[in-house]
Design a protein around this motif. Structure first.
Motif, PDB file in Angstrom:
ATOM      1  N   GLY A 181       6.676  80.391 -60.206  1.00 14.99           N
ATOM      2  CA  GLY A 181       5.971  79.189 -60.628  1.00 14.99           C
ATOM      3  C   GLY A 181       4.463  79.290 -60.486  1.00 14.99           C
ATOM      4  O   GLY A 181       3.718  78.494 -61.078  1.00 14.99           O
ATOM      5  N   LEU A 182       3.981  80.265 -59.723  1.00 13.87           N
ATOM      6  CA  LEU A 182       2.535  80.458 -59.558  1.00 13.87           C
ATOM      7  C   LEU A 182       1.884  81.069 -60.798  1.00 13.87           C
ATOM      8  O   LEU A 182       0.670  80.941 -60.988  1.00 13.87           O
ATOM      9  N   LEU A 183       2.683  81.754 -61.619  1.00 11.74           N
ATOM     10  CA  LEU A 183       2.123  82.434 -62.791  1.00 11.74           C
ATOM     11  C   LEU A 183       1.478  81.426 -63.744  1.00 11.74           C
ATOM     12  O   LEU A 183       2.060  80.407 -64.093  1.00 11.74           O
ATOM     13  N   GLY A 184       0.248  81.741 -64.148  1.00 15.43           N
ATOM     14  CA  GLY A 184      -0.489  80.868 -65.050  1.00 15.43           C
ATOM     15  C   GLY A 184      -1.179  79.708 -64.372  1.00 15.43           C
ATOM     16  O   GLY A 184      -1.694  78.816 -65.049  1.00 15.43           O
ATOM     17  N   ARG A 185      -1.233  79.714 -63.033  1.00 13.60           N
ATOM     18  CA  ARG A 185      -1.784  78.579 -62.308  1.00 13.60           C
ATOM     19  C   ARG A 185      -3.051  78.948 -61.532  1.00 13.60           C
ATOM     20  O   ARG A 185      -3.313  80.117 -61.241  1.00 13.60           O
ATOM     21  N   VAL A 186      -3.821  77.912 -61.203  1.00 11.76           N
ATOM     22  CA  VAL A 186      -5.019  78.048 -60.365  1.00 11.76           C
ATOM     23  C   VAL A 186      -4.734  77.301 -59.074  1.00 11.76           C
ATOM     24  O   VAL A 186      -4.399  76.105 -59.103  1.00 11.76           O
ATOM     25  N   VAL A 187      -4.846  77.993 -57.935  1.00  6.43           N
ATOM     26  CA  VAL A 187      -4.463  77.403 -56.651  1.00  6.43           C
ATOM     27  C   VAL A 187      -5.568  77.598 -55.616  1.00  6.43           C
ATOM     28  O   VAL A 187      -6.491  78.396 -55.803  1.00  6.43           O
ATOM     29  N   ASP A 188      -5.437  76.859 -54.496  1.00  9.45           N
ATOM     30  CA  ASP A 188      -6.399  77.007 -53.405  1.00  9.45           C
ATOM     31  C   ASP A 188      -5.858  77.985 -52.363  1.00  9.45           C
ATOM     32  O   ASP A 188      -4.832  78.656 -52.584  1.00  9.45           O
ATOM     33  N   THR A 189      -6.517  78.066 -51.224  1.00  4.20           N
ATOM     34  CA  THR A 189      -6.138  79.016 -50.179  1.00  4.20           C
ATOM     35  C   THR A 189      -4.697  78.844 -49.736  1.00  4.20           C
ATOM     36  O   THR A 189      -4.015  79.825 -49.429  1.00  4.20           O
ATOM     37  N   MET A 190      -4.210  77.614 -49.702  1.00  4.22           N
ATOM     38  CA  MET A 190      -2.844  77.342 -49.247  1.00  4.22           C
ATOM     39  C   MET A 190      -1.833  77.372 -50.391  1.00  4.22           C
ATOM     40  O   MET A 190      -0.714  76.884 -50.240  1.00  4.22           O
ATOM     41  N   ALA A 191      -2.238  77.917 -51.545  1.00  6.08           N
ATOM     42  CA  ALA A 191      -1.379  78.023 -52.732  1.00  6.08           C
ATOM     43  C   ALA A 191      -0.988  76.661 -53.288  1.00  6.08           C
ATOM     44  O   ALA A 191       0.049  76.522 -53.941  1.00  6.08           O
ATOM     45  N   ASN A 192      -1.819  75.652 -53.037  1.00  4.19           N
ATOM     46  CA  ASN A 192      -1.614  74.334 -53.637  1.00  4.19           C
ATOM     47  C   ASN A 192      -2.350  74.267 -54.971  1.00  4.19           C
ATOM     48  O   ASN A 192      -3.477  74.766 -55.080  1.00  4.19           O
ATOM     49  N   PRO A 193      -1.761  73.657 -55.994  1.00  5.30           N
ATOM     50  CA  PRO A 193      -2.395  73.651 -57.318  1.00  5.30           C
ATOM     51  C   PRO A 193      -3.681  72.828 -57.347  1.00  5.30           C
ATOM     52  O   PRO A 193      -3.765  71.763 -56.729  1.00  5.30           O
ATOM     53  N   ILE A 194      -4.675  73.333 -58.058  1.00  7.79           N
ATOM     54  CA  ILE A 194      -5.927  72.591 -58.243  1.00  7.79           C
ATOM     55  C   ILE A 194      -6.284  72.489 -59.725  1.00  7.79           C
ATOM     56  O   ILE A 194      -7.416  72.179 -60.077  1.00  7.79           O
ATOM     57  N   ASP A 195      -5.295  72.766 -60.593  1.00  9.13           N
ATOM     58  CA  ASP A 195      -5.553  72.788 -62.035  1.00  9.13           C
ATOM     59  C   ASP A 195      -5.016  71.544 -62.750  1.00  9.13           C
ATOM     60  O   ASP A 195      -4.989  71.502 -63.984  1.00  9.13           O
ATOM     61  N   ASN A 196      -4.567  70.548 -61.974  1.00 10.51           N
ATOM     62  CA  ASN A 196      -4.069  69.285 -62.543  1.00 10.51           C
ATOM     63  C   ASN A 196      -2.884  69.481 -63.481  1.00 10.51           C
ATOM     64  O   ASN A 196      -2.692  68.720 -64.431  1.00 10.51           O
ATOM     65  N   LEU A 197      -2.062  70.507 -63.207  1.00  9.56           N
ATOM     66  CA  LEU A 197      -0.895  70.769 -64.046  1.00  9.56           C
ATOM     67  C   LEU A 197       0.413  70.456 -63.322  1.00  9.56           C
ATOM     68  O   LEU A 197       1.476  70.906 -63.733  1.00  9.56           O
ATOM     69  N   GLY A 198       0.343  69.701 -62.244  1.00  9.37           N
ATOM     70  CA  GLY A 198       1.554  69.319 -61.534  1.00  9.37           C
ATOM     71  C   GLY A 198       1.915  70.258 -60.397  1.00  9.37           C
ATOM     72  O   GLY A 198       1.226  71.243 -60.131  1.00  9.37           O
ATOM     73  N   GLU A 199       3.014  69.939 -59.739  1.00  7.52           N
ATOM     74  CA  GLU A 199       3.473  70.726 -58.596  1.00  7.52           C
ATOM     75  C   GLU A 199       3.979  72.102 -59.036  1.00  7.52           C
ATOM     76  O   GLU A 199       4.346  72.306 -60.198  1.00  7.52           O
ATOM     77  N   ILE A 200       4.013  73.020 -58.070  1.00  2.75           N
ATOM     78  CA  ILE A 200       4.470  74.387 -58.333  1.00  2.75           C
ATOM     79  C   ILE A 200       5.808  74.607 -57.633  1.00  2.75           C
ATOM     80  O   ILE A 200       5.961  74.302 -56.449  1.00  2.75           O
ATOM     81  N   GLN A 201       6.768  75.153 -58.377  1.00  5.35           N
ATOM     82  CA  GLN A 201       8.068  75.479 -57.789  1.00  5.35           C
ATOM     83  C   GLN A 201       7.922  76.691 -56.875  1.00  5.35           C
ATOM     84  O   GLN A 201       7.477  77.762 -57.301  1.00  5.35           O
ATOM     85  N   LYS A 202       8.272  76.536 -55.588  1.00  5.68           N
ATOM     86  CA  LYS A 202       8.147  77.617 -54.604  1.00  5.68           C
ATOM     87  C   LYS A 202       9.526  78.214 -54.338  1.00  5.68           C
ATOM     88  O   LYS A 202      10.494  77.496 -54.092  1.00  5.68           O
ATOM     89  N   ASP A 203       9.620  79.545 -54.374  1.00  6.41           N
ATOM     90  CA  ASP A 203      10.894  80.232 -54.116  1.00  6.41           C
ATOM     91  C   ASP A 203      11.013  80.717 -52.681  1.00  6.41           C
ATOM     92  O   ASP A 203      12.118  80.982 -52.194  1.00  6.41           O
ATOM     93  N   ALA A 204       9.874  80.890 -51.997  1.00  4.85           N
ATOM     94  CA  ALA A 204       9.891  81.394 -50.618  1.00  4.85           C
ATOM     95  C   ALA A 204       8.576  81.038 -49.945  1.00  4.85           C
ATOM     96  O   ALA A 204       7.587  80.711 -50.616  1.00  4.85           O
ATOM     97  N   PHE A 205       8.581  81.117 -48.617  1.00  2.00           N
ATOM     98  CA  PHE A 205       7.354  80.929 -47.853  1.00  2.00           C
ATOM     99  C   PHE A 205       7.060  82.220 -47.098  1.00  2.00           C
ATOM    100  O   PHE A 205       7.933  82.761 -46.408  1.00  2.00           O
ATOM    101  N   ILE A 206       5.837  82.718 -47.251  1.00  3.02           N
ATOM    102  CA  ILE A 206       5.474  84.005 -46.651  1.00  3.02           C
ATOM    103  C   ILE A 206       4.208  83.842 -45.813  1.00  3.02           C
ATOM    104  O   ILE A 206       3.369  82.987 -46.098  1.00  3.02           O
ATOM    105  N   PRO A 207       4.054  84.651 -44.763  1.00  2.00           N
ATOM    106  CA  PRO A 207       2.831  84.574 -43.949  1.00  2.00           C
ATOM    107  C   PRO A 207       1.628  85.128 -44.706  1.00  2.00           C
ATOM    108  O   PRO A 207       1.766  86.045 -45.518  1.00  2.00           O
ATOM    109  N   ILE A 208       0.467  84.559 -44.433  1.00  2.00           N
ATOM    110  CA  ILE A 208      -0.764  85.040 -45.066  1.00  2.00           C
ATOM    111  C   ILE A 208      -1.203  86.373 -44.469  1.00  2.00           C
ATOM    112  O   ILE A 208      -1.696  87.248 -45.174  1.00  2.00           O
TER     113      ILE A 208
END
Length: 433
Positions: free
Chosen positions: A96-123
């Motif tokens: 779901g991240l493909l084609g998106r613009v996100v911030d440091t925490m992988a939260n969307p900042i492109d006003n295109l809605g929420e992003i479907q997350k498949d897993a959580f990984i450490p930075i």
């Protein structure tokens, strides 16, 4: 506390433990607290009247510990509670991240809605172990004549682009992203001006984010957001690499990343060394860059890191340290830029340490001939311009002058032009026919 906040905490299972610390001192960009048994790198929640913020434990002494918040310290006071965040510093990833613009925490900042997350990984992850690295034996084409022809890159290679301000780094990065054939492209824009983000997407990428993820931490973000923005982006690249994908990772810029760590280090009392950089700024670079590469039985990450050299000084401490870690460097010349040669790559000052392992004998011979001929032209440029050289005096220089137009034409390329590797190979070969 409102009912909504209680529900959110119960849902996320945050701060359910009765153990907490309290803030004892607040500074402009650090907070001191006590009452918790913390470790370096622990993520904490700071609870204030205006809501919770995240911070990271960066220093510990006998009676207290220091926290660097991910936002400003404004609005928080002595006595506010501090809880250890059991989730740690993780981001959500997935296709779901493909084609998106996100911030440091992988939260969307492109006003295109929420992003479907498949897993959580450490930075923060460990680099690829030395004996698990695969040999770099495949070309990675970027569609640029001067790079594919004379500075050929391989899958899993990490390369630096060194340039002063306003020389054309962003334009070159856009050409690399558009011209490469990577499965996934991850772009980290760290510490740049906010207006440059939409400009880069629209002007340099043609508003095409197919298979592309952009991670943004602008200059007005906190030093911690800028620092971990780079680590967040490389973690996203690693996620796709572990799925067997060939990933292009582009970061602009390493210098802003190091400056963020300089702010953090100095605020914690580290001694400034060369140009005010504390030791942690230099030691942080390999922790980021060594996470790039090709791993056995998995995919690869090929990286291009831009390094802003102040005053065009290639001996700047960050540039010098970066060059020692990277597998090649591309130097952009202000002089070539002023002459209208784009991309303004100084071939004689640039090198790819992997090139000879991934090209054939004929290609290698032509690249050496190109460098030698171009070097002869540059050495005698002033003599030729003032008319002091008479043709026939030097056979090699005469031959170089005959090929001058072909050499310069090969180095120039329109930002919208993308070429296949075989076409570039043929053009280089035709110069010396």
């Amino acid at each position: 506390m409102s009912l909504d906040k209680i529900r959110t905490r119960l849902k996320n299972k945050i701060n359910l433990s009765p153990h907490f610390g309290k803030i004892t001192h607040i500074y402009s960009n650090t907070i001191k607290a006590n009452g918790l048994n913390t470790s370096i790198g622990d993520i904490v929640n700071i609870q204030g009247n205006d809501g919770d913020i995240l911070g990271i434990v960066s220093a510990i002494d006998i009676e207290s510990f220091s926290i660097i918040p991910f936002t400003t310290t404004q609005g928080y006071k002595v006595g506010d509670k501090v809880f250890i965040n059991q989730k740690g510093l993780k981001i959500g990833v997935g296709d779901g991240l493909l084609g998106r613009v996100v911030d440091t925490m992988a939260n969307p900042i492109d006003n295109l809605g929420e992003i479907q997350k498949d897993a959580f990984i450490p930075i923060i992850n460990q680099p690829i172990k030395a004996m698990n690295r695969g040999l770099i034996d495949e070309r990675f084409s970027v569609g640029i004549k001067s790079i594919d022809g004379l500075l050929t890159c391989g899958k899993g290679q990490k390369i630096g682009i060194f340039a002063g301000s306003g020389v054309g780094k962003s334009t070159l990065l856009g050409m690399i992203v558009k011209g490469s054939k990577a499965d996934v492209k991850v772009i980290a824009l760290i510490g740049e001006r906010g207006r440059e983000v939409p400009e880069f997407i629209i002007k340099n990428l043609g508003n095409d984010l197919t298979n592309t993820i952009i991670v943004v931490a602008t200059s007005d973000d906190s030093p911690l957001m800028r620092k971990y923005g780079a680590f967040s982006a490389i973690s996203i690249a690693e996620y796709f690499k572990n799925k067997g994908k060939d990933v292009l990772f582009v970061m602009d810029s390493v210098t802003r990343f190091a400056m963020a760590q300089r702010e953090i280090g100095l605020s914690l009392g580290e001694p400034p060394t060369s140009k005010g950089y504390p030791p942690s700024s230099l030691s942080l670079l390999p922790q980021l860059m060594e996470r790039v590469g090709k791993e056995e039985d998995k995919g690869s990450i090929t990286a291009f890191f831009t390094v802003l050299v102040e005053g065009d000084d290639l001996n700047d401490p960050i540039a010098d340290q970066s060059r020692s870690i990277l597998d090649g460097h591309i130097v952009l010349s202000r002089e070539l830029s002023e002459f209208g040669i784009y991309p303004p790559i100084n071939i004689l000052s640039s090198a790819s340490r992997i090139m000879n392992d991934i090209i054939d004998k004929k290609h290698k011979e032509n690249a050496i001939k190109f460098r030698k001929t171009y070097s002869i032209l540059k050495e005698n440029e002033i003599l030729v311009r003032i008319g002091s050289y008479q043709r026939g005096s030097d056979k090699e220089l005469d031959e170089a002058l005959n090929k001058k137009d072909k050499l310069e034409k090969f180095l120039q390329q329109d930002s919208q032009e993308q070429l296949e590797f075989d076409e570039i190979y043929s053009k280089l070969n035709a110069i010396f026919q």
